[in-house]
Every structure is written in C-alpha cells, then in structure tokens.
Enzyme design. Structure first.
Site, PDB file in Angstrom:
ATOM      1  N   LYS A 170       0.859  -1.185   0.000  1.00 20.43           N
ATOM      2  CA  LYS A 170       0.000   0.000   0.000  1.00 20.43           C
ATOM      3  C   LYS A 170       0.899   1.242   0.000  1.00 20.43           C
ATOM      4  O   LYS A 170       1.483   1.613   1.015  1.00 20.43           O
ATOM      5  CB  LYS A 170      -0.911   0.042   1.233  1.00 20.43           C
ATOM      6  CG  LYS A 170      -1.977   1.126   1.100  1.00 20.43           C
ATOM      7  CD  LYS A 170      -2.153   1.907   2.367  1.00 20.43           C
ATOM      8  CE  LYS A 170      -1.707   3.300   2.446  1.00 20.43           C
ATOM      9  NZ  LYS A 170      -1.824   4.266   1.435  1.00 20.43           N
ATOM     10  N   GLU A 245       9.642   2.137  10.777  1.00 23.69           N
ATOM     11  CA  GLU A 245      10.659   3.173  10.564  1.00 23.69           C
ATOM     12  C   GLU A 245       9.920   4.496  10.550  1.00 23.69           C
ATOM     13  O   GLU A 245       9.040   4.700   9.719  1.00 23.69           O
ATOM     14  CB  GLU A 245      11.403   2.958   9.237  1.00 23.69           C
ATOM     15  CG  GLU A 245      12.345   1.770   9.233  1.00 23.69           C
ATOM     16  CD  GLU A 245      13.477   1.886  10.233  1.00 23.69           C
ATOM     17  OE1 GLU A 245      13.749   2.995  10.747  1.00 23.69           O
ATOM     18  OE2 GLU A 245      14.073   0.838  10.539  1.00 23.69           O
ATOM     19  N   CYS A 279      13.848  11.405   6.170  1.00 22.50           N
ATOM     20  CA  CYS A 279      13.833  11.052   7.592  1.00 22.50           C
ATOM     21  C   CYS A 279      15.227  11.174   8.191  1.00 22.50           C
ATOM     22  O   CYS A 279      15.376  11.353   9.389  1.00 22.50           O
ATOM     23  CB  CYS A 279      13.293   9.640   7.773  1.00 22.50           C
ATOM     24  SG  CYS A 279      14.111   8.480   6.699  1.00 22.50           S
ATOM     25  N   GLU A 381       9.636  16.908  14.699  1.00 19.69           N
ATOM     26  CA  GLU A 381      10.005  16.759  13.288  1.00 19.69           C
ATOM     27  C   GLU A 381       9.143  17.687  12.437  1.00 19.69           C
ATOM     28  O   GLU A 381       7.919  17.631  12.497  1.00 19.69           O
ATOM     29  CB  GLU A 381       9.792  15.313  12.836  1.00 19.69           C
ATOM     30  CG  GLU A 381      10.269  15.087  11.417  1.00 19.69           C
ATOM     31  CD  GLU A 381      10.018  13.659  10.922  1.00 19.69           C
ATOM     32  OE1 GLU A 381       8.891  13.177  11.059  1.00 19.69           O
ATOM     33  OE2 GLU A 381      10.968  13.042  10.400  1.00 19.69           O
TER      34      GLU A 381
HETATM   35  P1  NAD Z   1       2.190   8.891   7.261  1.00 16.89           P
HETATM   36  O1  NAD Z   1       2.356   8.230   8.571  1.00 16.89           O
HETATM   37  O2  NAD Z   1       1.171   9.944   7.128  1.00 16.89           O
HETATM   38  O3  NAD Z   1       1.839   7.818   6.135  1.00 16.89           O
HETATM   39  C1  NAD Z   1       2.646   6.696   5.902  1.00 16.89           C
HETATM   40  C2  NAD Z   1       1.794   5.600   5.269  1.00 16.89           C
HETATM   41  O4  NAD Z   1       0.828   5.153   6.229  1.00 16.89           O
HETATM   42  C3  NAD Z   1       0.995   6.064   4.053  1.00 16.89           C
HETATM   43  O5  NAD Z   1       0.942   5.023   3.102  1.00 16.89           O
HETATM   44  C4  NAD Z   1      -0.368   6.326   4.633  1.00 16.89           C
HETATM   45  O6  NAD Z   1      -1.402   6.237   3.685  1.00 16.89           O
HETATM   46  C5  NAD Z   1      -0.477   5.214   5.674  1.00 16.89           C
HETATM   47  N1  NAD Z   1      -1.437   5.505   6.735  1.00 16.89           N
HETATM   48  C6  NAD Z   1      -1.863   6.716   7.162  1.00 16.89           C
HETATM   49  N2  NAD Z   1      -2.771   6.569   8.148  1.00 16.89           N
HETATM   50  C7  NAD Z   1      -2.916   5.235   8.343  1.00 16.89           C
HETATM   51  C8  NAD Z   1      -3.708   4.458   9.234  1.00 16.89           C
HETATM   52  N3  NAD Z   1      -4.538   5.038  10.109  1.00 16.89           N
HETATM   53  N4  NAD Z   1      -3.596   3.119   9.190  1.00 16.89           N
HETATM   54  C9  NAD Z   1      -2.746   2.514   8.310  1.00 16.89           C
HETATM   55  N5  NAD Z   1      -1.998   3.214   7.430  1.00 16.89           N
HETATM   56  C10 NAD Z   1      -2.065   4.559   7.455  1.00 16.89           C
HETATM   57  O7  NAD Z   1       3.636   9.431   6.833  1.00 16.89           O
HETATM   58  P2  NAD Z   1       4.013  10.299   5.542  1.00 16.89           P
HETATM   59  O8  NAD Z   1       3.544  11.699   5.772  1.00 16.89           O
HETATM   60  O9  NAD Z   1       3.599   9.591   4.295  1.00 16.89           O
HETATM   61  O10 NAD Z   1       5.603  10.247   5.575  1.00 16.89           O
HETATM   62  C11 NAD Z   1       6.386  11.150   6.289  1.00 16.89           C
HETATM   63  C12 NAD Z   1       6.937  10.502   7.540  1.00 16.89           C
HETATM   64  O11 NAD Z   1       7.665   9.330   7.195  1.00 16.89           O
HETATM   65  C13 NAD Z   1       7.920  11.364   8.292  1.00 16.89           C
HETATM   66  O12 NAD Z   1       7.652  11.309   9.672  1.00 16.89           O
HETATM   67  C14 NAD Z   1       9.269  10.716   8.003  1.00 16.89           C
HETATM   68  O13 NAD Z   1      10.250  10.935   8.977  1.00 16.89           O
HETATM   69  C15 NAD Z   1       8.894   9.296   7.906  1.00 16.89           C
HETATM   70  N6  NAD Z   1       9.913   8.516   7.174  1.00 16.89           N
HETATM   71  C16 NAD Z   1      10.695   7.667   7.879  1.00 16.89           C
HETATM   72  C17 NAD Z   1      11.679   6.934   7.247  1.00 16.89           C
HETATM   73  C18 NAD Z   1      12.537   5.983   8.013  1.00 16.89           C
HETATM   74  O14 NAD Z   1      13.050   5.050   7.412  1.00 16.89           O
HETATM   75  N7  NAD Z   1      12.709   6.160   9.297  1.00 16.89           N
HETATM   76  C19 NAD Z   1      11.847   7.061   5.866  1.00 16.89           C
HETATM   77  C20 NAD Z   1      11.025   7.957   5.176  1.00 16.89           C
HETATM   78  C21 NAD Z   1      10.042   8.661   5.841  1.00 16.89           C
END
Ligand code: NAD
Length: 479
Positions: A170, A245, A279, A381
C-alpha cells in the site's frame, strides 16, 4: 486510469484520485485507483493463496526474477526518475539517484535469494543433530510514505520476495505513480499471480484493512510516528510481527577544528536537499563556540545561492514541498520558531510560483539561529527545509545536546579530531552515525534504521533484512 494489481489482474477501484505535480499544480500525472476495504481483502486473499507455492520456489527462480526487475529499473532510470521528480518534487538528479538505488536493491536481494543461511550444530545430547533454518513469514503487508516513492517500496518488496513471502503493497496516496511503475515491472517479469499485489488507496481504509486482517502475518511500515503507533498497537493486539521506521530530529555537530567548507556542504546537503523531506535530514546543527559565527555566516552566504524551482528543470537545487498541507506545516513551524524567540537568519518565505510562473508549493529554505534545546523547532520533526542552529560550549556539551531528543535515526559530526569522531560514533544515540558526511545518504547493502522513538523492530536492508522477512526453525534429528 492506473489500476490496482490484485491476483495478477489490473482492477479499477470504486474511486480514483488525481496525482498532481507539486512543481506545477496544473499538471496532472494521471488518475490512480483508490481501493476500498473489500479490494484490500481480495488482495490479502490472493497473497494468502499464493504464499505457500512461492515460499517453496527455488532460489534460482527468485534470483532470476528479482535480477530482471533490478535490470529493468536501472535501464529505465532516466524515465522513472522523471516520473518520480514530477510526482514528489525532488530534483531530477535526486530522483534518478533514487531510481538507481531501487534497481541496485533488487539486484542485491536477487543475490540474497541465493544465499539462504542455515546452521548445522551438534546437540548437547548424544546422537542428536541440530539444524537451524529460516522460512518465509507468509503474507506481508507493506505500508510506505511519500518521500521516497520508489526506494522505500523497493527496500521492502525486494527482501520480502527474495525470502519467499507474498506481498500486499500500500503506497502513499500522494505518490502512487512510482509504486504503480514498480508493480507493472514486477507483473511483466512473470511473478505468479497473487505473489505481489498493489493496493492504492487511503491509509484509513487500505492501511487499516491490512493492519487488522489475521491473514497478514507481518507489517512493515515507514511513515510518521503517530501512524506508526497505531500500526504497533494493531499488530500487538493480534500478535503480528511488525517493523516500524518513523521520524527523526537528527543532529549534526560542527566542531571548532573542522574544515568550514566541508561542514557547510554537509549541513546544506542534509538540511535542505530533497527539500528537507528525508527522515535522515539533519534539522538540528550544533556548533561549538569558536566556529559558530563563521559557520552561520558561511551557511547564510551559501543559502543565498540555492535555487528553488521546478524539480525537473536543470539548475534547480531545491524542488517544491510535496503538497499544500506539508507547506502549511513548514510555515506553521517557522512561525513557532519566531514566537519562541529564535532568529530567522535566512529564508523561510513561501513562493506562490516558480520563475516560469508555474504555481507550486515552493519554500525558500530556512535557517534559525539563537535556538535552545527546549524549543519546539528543536524537538519536533518538521519534515521540511527548516534547520536550526544551537550553540555548544564544548564537544561534550554538543554530544549531550545531540542526544537530547526522543528520536534516534541518524547523527553526524564534522571534525578533524579522530578522538572526537571515535567517541561520537560510540556515544551518539542513533542507528546510523556519519563522520564528515551528510546525515542523509546511505548505502543499499547495509542495515538502515534507528533507535528510541525512530524505529521499532529489526533493521531494514542488507543481510539484516532476513531478521524481519524470515522466521527461524530449529530442527532436531536422532542420528
Ligand atoms: P504517514 O504516517 O502519514 O503515512 C505513511 C503511510 O501510512 C501512508 O501510506 C499512509 O497512507 C499510511 N497511513 C496513514 N494513516 C494510516 C492508518 N490510520 N492506518 C494505516 N496506514 C495509514 O507518513 P508520511 O507523511 O507519508 O511520511 C512522512 C513521515 O515518514 C515522516 O515522519 C518521516 O520521517 C517518515 N519517514 C521515515 C523513514 C525511516 O526510514 N525512518 C523514511 C522515510 C520517511
């Protein structure tokens, strides 16, 4: 209309959403299917049916398939990089680099399929032999964020398949194009139906369906801390394996003894490239007193030369912010920084359009000085091109400030002192430490991940990926 891939079939969803270019919001890349929970369940059913046979496929089959996928991604890196830059907003050079990394990841895990590890041991009991083997986990649900639209799906899908699991991916709603291109490549490479399924749609619908379905044996999630917490709770409730992550507030220390140009290059790269939306970006730069003022002056000077513009235009250093909501969040934090008493030394202005007049989510990278550890801009963040500088009295003080955070993904230091570099590598509370290098930018064949509030579960990538994507079996035989 770009469709979902379920059980080897391309299926339209009950709804669709437009994939818009953040460099020019008038440009629509395409309409992408949005699945409902029933479609997500159909994908899980297909993966459940396909998992046993795929788990018994030969290492040679898996090697050839993943190698072919890696080969196609690398051969098409310019075209796929253009799509990635167009939907996410990182510069073309950064996007092509990300595509190349995705291709290399598939090639690496093709090799891993040929190297399944096992152990044969004598038992502590006479006449008994012991063997330790690894088996696939079964069906894995992969949930990915928008900031690496191809590399993150690749670093989850490739090890999952290499180790014999069936997958439901997804991707993030904002950037379905790169994930769709990956699904198309996997499908044409000849994966048996159901082994890989793509289900585009909302987190609250498709993500939730994956989290709560008993047939999904493991969830690998990358995204924000808030969503990660929900993922962990849902997995704990039904005893599913999970890997998270999440965010970072990564420190970068600059010591008095450093080569100033190197320190500025590292800080600009880690703070602002990819629009600060990594990140591993370093949003806290901690500078010792002897070099503080010279460092800030050099940063401000360097930032004047950074060109913010269309991600795909040659000469652009920094592309747009991914969407209007993220831009709003970045601007809100810039206001918070001002209200907290920090000095905005450079940037921080939103630009409604680029130099060609195209409307987009542009933001001039921002540098705050005179900041203190308790400020929200130093604790939370932001996920944008916003960096704050903190002053430190000594190396020891800088290390304490660096570790004063709930996160622990990456940490960096710029210094010519071997003693301090060595001490820092040992004592930085982070999963990845960098010396005289930007905190962002990592290799594809070694583990990736953090500690504290940044990560939960085994590491991703490299050989360590087997910890999550396989389960260990211990066999005893009476000789
Ligand atoms: P997000 O948490 O909003 O979304 C991530 C994924 O989760 C998306 O596919 C989203 O549709 C899904 N999602 C959202 N709500 C959900 C729910 N209630 N249940 C199940 N799935 C759900 O994050 P984002 O805005 O897409 O990404 C940015 C974040 O990702 C930042 O905090 C960044 O630091 C982090 N990030 C971390 C790493 C790492 O490896 N540590 C790498 C890249 C990004």
């Amino acid at each position: 209309m770009y469709k979902n891939l379920i059980d080897g079939q391309w299926l339209a969803g009950p709804a669709s959403s437009a994939n818009l270019n953040p460099s020019d919001t008038r440009d629509c890349i395409g309409q992408y299917a949005q699945a409902d929970a029933a479609q997500a369940r159909a994908a899980i059913a297909a993966a459940t049916a396909a998992a046993p046979a795929w788990g018994l496929s030969t290492p040679q089959q898996r090697f050839e398939l993943l190698d072919a996928v890696g080969h196609e991604i690398l051969a098409r890196k310019a075209e796929l990089g253009d799509l990635l830059a167009r939907e996410e907003g990182k510069t073309l050079a950064e996007a092509i680099g990300e595509v190349a990394r995705a291709g290399q990841i598939f090639k690496f895990f093709a090799g891993e399929a040929l190297r399944p590890a096992g152990e044969l041991l004598p038992s502590v009991r006479p006449g008994v032999g012991v063997e330790i083997t690894r088996e696939p986990v079964g069906v894995v649900g992969l949930i990915t964020p928008w900031n690496f639209p191809l590399a993150i799906p690749a670093w989850k899908v490739a090890p999952a398949l290499a180790h014999g699991n069936a997958v439901v991916l997804k991707p993030a709603d904002l950037v379905p194009g790169s994930a769709w291109a990956l699904a198309d490549i996997l499908h044409r490479a000849g994966l048996p139906p159901g082994v890989f399924n793509l289900v585009m749609g909302r987190g609250a619908v498709v993500g939730q369906a994956l989290l709560h379905d008993e047939r999904v044996n493991a969830i690998s999630f990358t995204g924000s801390v808030g969503t990660g917490r929900q993922v962990a709770q849902a997995c704990a409730a039904r005893m599913a394996r999970c890997q998270l992550e999440m965010g970072g507030k990564n420190p970068f220390i600059v010591l008095d003894d450093v080569d100033l140009a190197l320190a500025v290059n590292c800080a600009v790269n880690s703070g602002f490239f990819s629009t600060g939306q990594r990140c591993t970006a370093s949003s806290r730069v901690i500078v010792t007193e002897g070099i503080h003022d010279r460092f800030v002056a050099a940063m401000v000077e360097r930032m004047r030369g950074l060109k913010v513009g269309d991600a795909r235009k040659p000469g652009t250093d920094i592309g747009p912010v991914v969407d209007a909501r993220q831009l709003e969040q970045d601007l809100a934090y810039i206001d918070i920084g001002r209200q907290e008493g920090a000095t905005l030394a450079a940037g921080g202005q939103a630009l409604a359009c680029n130099e060609d007049g195209a409307p987009g989510h542009y933001l001039q990278p921002a540098l705050f000085t005179d900041t203190t550890p308790g400020m929200r801009i130093n604790r939370e963040e932001i996920f944008g091109p916003v960096v704050s500088v903190q002053r430190a009295k000594s190396y020891e003080d800088a290390l304490a400030l660096a570790n004063d955070t709930p996160f622990g993904l990456a940490a960096g230091i710029a210094t010519s002192s071997l003693k301090h570099a060595t001490h820092f590598k040992r004592h930085a509370q982070a999963g990845m430490v960098m010396v005289n290098l930007p905190t962002a930018g990592v290799d594809y064949h070694v583990p990736f991940g953090g500690r504290k509030g940044s990560s939960l579960g085994p590491r991703e990538q490299g050989r360590h990926a087997a910890e999550f994507y396989t389960t260990v079996k211990t066999g005893y035989t009476l000789a």
